[in-house]
Design an enzyme around this catalytic site. Structure first.
Site, PDB file in Angstrom:
ATOM      1  N   LYS A 188      11.343  14.267  -2.879  1.00 31.39           N
ATOM      2  CA  LYS A 188      11.181  13.140  -3.809  1.00 31.39           C
ATOM      3  C   LYS A 188      10.135  13.470  -4.878  1.00 31.39           C
ATOM      4  O   LYS A 188      10.363  13.240  -6.065  1.00 31.39           O
ATOM      5  CB  LYS A 188      10.785  11.888  -3.010  1.00 31.39           C
ATOM      6  CG  LYS A 188      10.594  10.645  -3.836  1.00 31.39           C
ATOM      7  CD  LYS A 188      10.724   9.385  -3.013  1.00 31.39           C
ATOM      8  CE  LYS A 188       9.488   9.052  -2.206  1.00 31.39           C
ATOM      9  NZ  LYS A 188       8.321   8.655  -3.035  1.00 31.39           N
ATOM     10  N   SER A 189       9.007  14.019  -4.463  1.00 34.64           N
ATOM     11  CA  SER A 189       7.937  14.317  -5.436  1.00 34.64           C
ATOM     12  C   SER A 189       8.421  15.317  -6.476  1.00 34.64           C
ATOM     13  O   SER A 189       8.179  15.170  -7.677  1.00 34.64           O
ATOM     14  CB  SER A 189       6.720  14.903  -4.718  1.00 34.64           C
ATOM     15  OG  SER A 189       6.160  13.953  -3.865  1.00 34.64           O
ATOM     16  N   GLY A 229       6.051   4.126  -6.893  1.00 36.58           N
ATOM     17  CA  GLY A 229       4.679   4.335  -7.351  1.00 36.58           C
ATOM     18  C   GLY A 229       4.552   5.614  -8.162  1.00 36.58           C
ATOM     19  O   GLY A 229       3.804   5.674  -9.147  1.00 36.58           O
ATOM     20  N   ARG A 245       0.786  -3.093  -5.782  1.00 36.61           N
ATOM     21  CA  ARG A 245       0.061  -1.846  -5.507  1.00 36.61           C
ATOM     22  C   ARG A 245      -0.952  -1.555  -6.616  1.00 36.61           C
ATOM     23  O   ARG A 245      -0.695  -1.833  -7.786  1.00 36.61           O
ATOM     24  CB  ARG A 245       1.064  -0.690  -5.344  1.00 36.61           C
ATOM     25  CG  ARG A 245       1.955  -0.905  -4.122  1.00 36.61           C
ATOM     26  CD  ARG A 245       2.940   0.208  -3.938  1.00 36.61           C
ATOM     27  NE  ARG A 245       2.296   1.467  -3.638  1.00 36.61           N
ATOM     28  CZ  ARG A 245       2.948   2.628  -3.555  1.00 36.61           C
ATOM     29  NH1 ARG A 245       4.253   2.669  -3.772  1.00 36.61           N
ATOM     30  NH2 ARG A 245       2.299   3.727  -3.254  1.00 36.61           N
ATOM     31  N   GLN A 299      -0.709  11.434  -7.242  1.00 43.23           N
ATOM     32  CA  GLN A 299      -0.245  10.555  -8.313  1.00 43.23           C
ATOM     33  C   GLN A 299      -1.334  10.384  -9.366  1.00 43.23           C
ATOM     34  O   GLN A 299      -1.066  10.433 -10.568  1.00 43.23           O
ATOM     35  CB  GLN A 299       0.184   9.203  -7.741  1.00 43.23           C
ATOM     36  CG  GLN A 299       1.423   9.317  -6.866  1.00 43.23           C
ATOM     37  CD  GLN A 299       1.913   7.996  -6.318  1.00 43.23           C
ATOM     38  OE1 GLN A 299       1.262   6.964  -6.485  1.00 43.23           O
ATOM     39  NE2 GLN A 299       3.043   8.027  -5.649  1.00 43.23           N
ATOM     40  N   ASP A 316       2.455  10.670   4.028  1.00 44.93           N
ATOM     41  CA  ASP A 316       3.698   9.898   4.153  1.00 44.93           C
ATOM     42  C   ASP A 316       4.314  10.006   5.550  1.00 44.93           C
ATOM     43  O   ASP A 316       5.300   9.321   5.843  1.00 44.93           O
ATOM     44  CB  ASP A 316       4.714  10.369   3.110  1.00 44.93           C
ATOM     45  CG  ASP A 316       4.276  10.017   1.698  1.00 44.93           C
ATOM     46  OD1 ASP A 316       3.486   9.073   1.541  1.00 44.93           O
ATOM     47  OD2 ASP A 316       4.716  10.706   0.750  1.00 44.93           O
ATOM     48  N   ARG A 364       1.228   0.128   5.720  1.00 42.78           N
ATOM     49  CA  ARG A 364       1.905   0.865   6.796  1.00 42.78           C
ATOM     50  C   ARG A 364       1.139   0.866   8.116  1.00 42.78           C
ATOM     51  O   ARG A 364       1.760   1.030   9.175  1.00 42.78           O
ATOM     52  CB  ARG A 364       2.191   2.310   6.343  1.00 42.78           C
ATOM     53  CG  ARG A 364       3.300   2.360   5.309  1.00 42.78           C
ATOM     54  CD  ARG A 364       3.641   3.767   4.857  1.00 42.78           C
ATOM     55  NE  ARG A 364       4.830   3.730   4.006  1.00 42.78           N
ATOM     56  CZ  ARG A 364       5.183   4.666   3.138  1.00 42.78           C
ATOM     57  NH1 ARG A 364       4.433   5.750   2.998  1.00 42.78           N
ATOM     58  NH2 ARG A 364       6.281   4.543   2.424  1.00 42.78           N
TER      59      ARG A 364
HETATM   60  C1  S3P Z   1       3.240  11.332  -4.219  1.00 42.35           C
HETATM   61  C2  S3P Z   1       1.942  11.286  -3.812  1.00 42.35           C
HETATM   62  C3  S3P Z   1       1.481  10.509  -2.647  1.00 42.35           C
HETATM   63  C4  S3P Z   1       2.637  10.127  -1.740  1.00 42.35           C
HETATM   64  C5  S3P Z   1       3.802   9.600  -2.508  1.00 42.35           C
HETATM   65  C6  S3P Z   1       4.316  10.645  -3.482  1.00 42.35           C
HETATM   66  C7  S3P Z   1       3.582  12.115  -5.422  1.00 42.35           C
HETATM   67  O1  S3P Z   1       0.867   9.318  -3.105  1.00 42.35           O
HETATM   68  O2  S3P Z   1       2.214   9.176  -0.799  1.00 42.35           O
HETATM   69  O3  S3P Z   1       4.866   9.265  -1.629  1.00 42.35           O
HETATM   70  O4  S3P Z   1       4.782  12.422  -5.621  1.00 42.35           O
HETATM   71  O5  S3P Z   1       2.670  12.467  -6.174  1.00 42.35           O
HETATM   72  P1  S3P Z   1      -0.704   9.273  -3.495  1.00 42.35           P
HETATM   73  O6  S3P Z   1      -0.915  10.154  -4.666  1.00 42.35           O
HETATM   74  O7  S3P Z   1      -0.962   7.844  -3.849  1.00 42.35           O
HETATM   75  O8  S3P Z   1      -1.451   9.711  -2.282  1.00 42.35           O
END
Ligand code: S3P
Length: 447
Positions: free
Chosen positions: A35-36, A108, A137, A183, A332, A363
């Site tokens: 996903k990232s 997010g 959030r 993020q 995650d 969670r």
């Molecule tokens: C992600 C970073 C993580 C993760 C999220 C995806 C990303 O969040 O929990 O599912 O793709 O950069 P955080 O940066 O808030 O820890």
């Protein structure tokens, strides 16, 4: 057959019913794209010059949100599929002002990463919103550093979406992030792409580094200092379209790693899993819990480490999951590790994980409530969970709280519970794993 799985769908809600039986999970499976990495490939493709080809993109709802937002700002993105997606980039600084509100859905990553780009597009105005979960959030973690760079962003009181952004020429900063968050880091680095001078982010420990790897491959002028967990981008370099191959998502593989560890007689091969060291905390913890996991066919694919993971059932032992360096590497996977801990021998303590309270759901609270309904012995702590393992789980009516990782973690708990479990609002899984129920049926011999 290891279990009977059935899905009951109304127009809005899916109810997943799982009745376990004692045979193991077996076969070879592939998990959907990471996903990232999928988000980043779409975003960088959109702001690069020329064409980006993406193989293995996640077809979940979250990358759809990213694709739709960048289409609304002028990028041409072919229909999403896992074979090949083509993105015609519009070039750095060329995002068009969208005619309507950008909709980030449940994602997010879409909202936070995109904000860095929006804030740095001079003379354009953007509004961004999301679903009820995303609107609750915290966005101040990216709004504040962007405002230090001179960004103009308005939010609801407390830093919540909907947000409005008036793009500006920004000034570079050295941001010391109080949390290890990819993020936050990626948002500031993306803002730095169009900012004259050196923009640096220093984290307390290293969060996932997919942005750094991909930005470099697209031509950004970026340096990493692993000693100080700092990344610097020098603004102004053009990005050029690339060919991206997205590996399978280790966060999705984690459900099968735990399931096959727990269901006696299992022997499952999960092919093509991304094993970037900033993401493999779940493998370290499961190995410490005496899971039987072997890495096969290790290789590097388009700048990301990949392996096939073979997992056989074993008797798991409790462990402590804590520490500034470890938690971001499995952030995650804590819900599914809580399921593993419920069945492991001994008491598992999860600490330093307060970030879980501001994910797609709280969670810590939701896993404690739902696993308790199934007979687990879970105590919620401000920054973690304490789980006394070893007591049998019992089938129950549980609820995902609309959180994809909760829905799937509870489905795995159901595989090893006695009796029937019903999971309400199981449709949440589609955010990151739309084919989860199919694979569940496949590994259980239902297909
Ligand atoms: C992600 C970073 C993580 C993760 C999220 C995806 C990303 O969040 O929990 O599912 O793709 O950069 P955080 O940066 O808030 O820890």
């Amino acid at each position: 057959m290891a279990a009977t799985v059935s899905l009951n769908c109304t127009e809005t809600h899916h109810t997943l019913t799982i009745a376990p039986s004692p045979t193991g999970l077996s076969g070879q499976i592939q998990v959907p794209g990471d996903k990232s990495i999928s988000h980043r490939a779409l975003m960088l493709g959109a702001i690069a010059q020329g064409e980006t080809q993406i193989q293995g993109l996640l077809l979940g709802e979250d990358p759809q949100s990213t694709a739709n937002c960048f289409r609304a700002m002028g990028a041409t993105i072919s229909e999403l599929n896992s074979e090949r997606v083509t993105v015609q980039g519009i070039g750095l600084g060329q995002l068009q002002e969208p005619a309507n509100i950008l909709e980030a859905g449940n994602s997010g990553t879409t909202m936070r990463l995109m904000l860095g780009l929006l804030a740095s597009q001079p003379q354009r105005f953007f509004t961004v919103t999301g679903d009820a979960s995303l609107r609750s959030r915290p966005m101040s973690r990216v709004i504040h550093p962007l405002q230090q760079m001179g960004a103009q962003i308005w939010s609801r009181t407390g830093g919540y979406a909907p947000l409005a952004v008036q793009g500006q020429f920004l000034k570079p900063i050295h941001f010391h992030s109080p949390i290890a968050s990819a993020q936050v880091k990626s948002c500031i680095l993306l803002a730095g792409l169009l900012t004259e001078g050196a923009t640096t982010v220093t984290e307390p420990s290293l969060s996932r580094d997919h942005s750094e790897r991909m930005l470099r491959a697209f031509g950004a002028n970026l340096t990493v200092d692993p000693e100080t967990c700092s990344v610097t981008v020098i603004g102004g370099a053009s990005l050029f379209g690339q060919s991206v191959i997205v590996p399978g998502d280790i966060s999705s593989a984690a459900f099968w790693l735990v399931a096959a560890s727990l269901v006696p007689g299992s022997d499952l091969l999960i092919q093509n899993v991304g094993v970037n060291p900033t993401r493999t905390g779940v493998l370290d913890v499961l190995t410490a819990m005496e899971a039987d996991i072997t890495w096969e066919n290790q290789r590097e694919v388009a700048g990301e480490p990949v392996a096939d993971l073979r997992v056989r059932s074993s008797v798991l032992k409790a462990c402590t999951i804590s520490g500034e360096a470890l938690i971001p590497r499995l952030i995650d996977e804590i819900p599914i590790l809580a399921v593993a801990a419920s069945l492991a021998q001994g008491t598992t303590v999860i600490r330093n994980a307060a970030e879980l309270r501001v994910k797609e759901s709280d969670r810590l609270a939701v896993m404690a409530t739902q696993l308790t309904k199934m007979g687990a012995n879970v105590t919620e702590r401000p920054d973690g969970l304490e789980i006394i393992g070893g007591t049998a789980l019992i089938g129950a009516e549980v609820d995902s709280d609309t959180d994809h990782r909760i829905a799937m973690s509870l489905a795995i708990a159901a595989l090893v519970a006695q009796g029937i479990t019903t999971i309400h609002r199981a449709e949440a899984a589609a955010v990151s794993y739309p084919t989860f129920v199919n694979t569940l049926q496949q590994v259980c011999g239902n297909l």
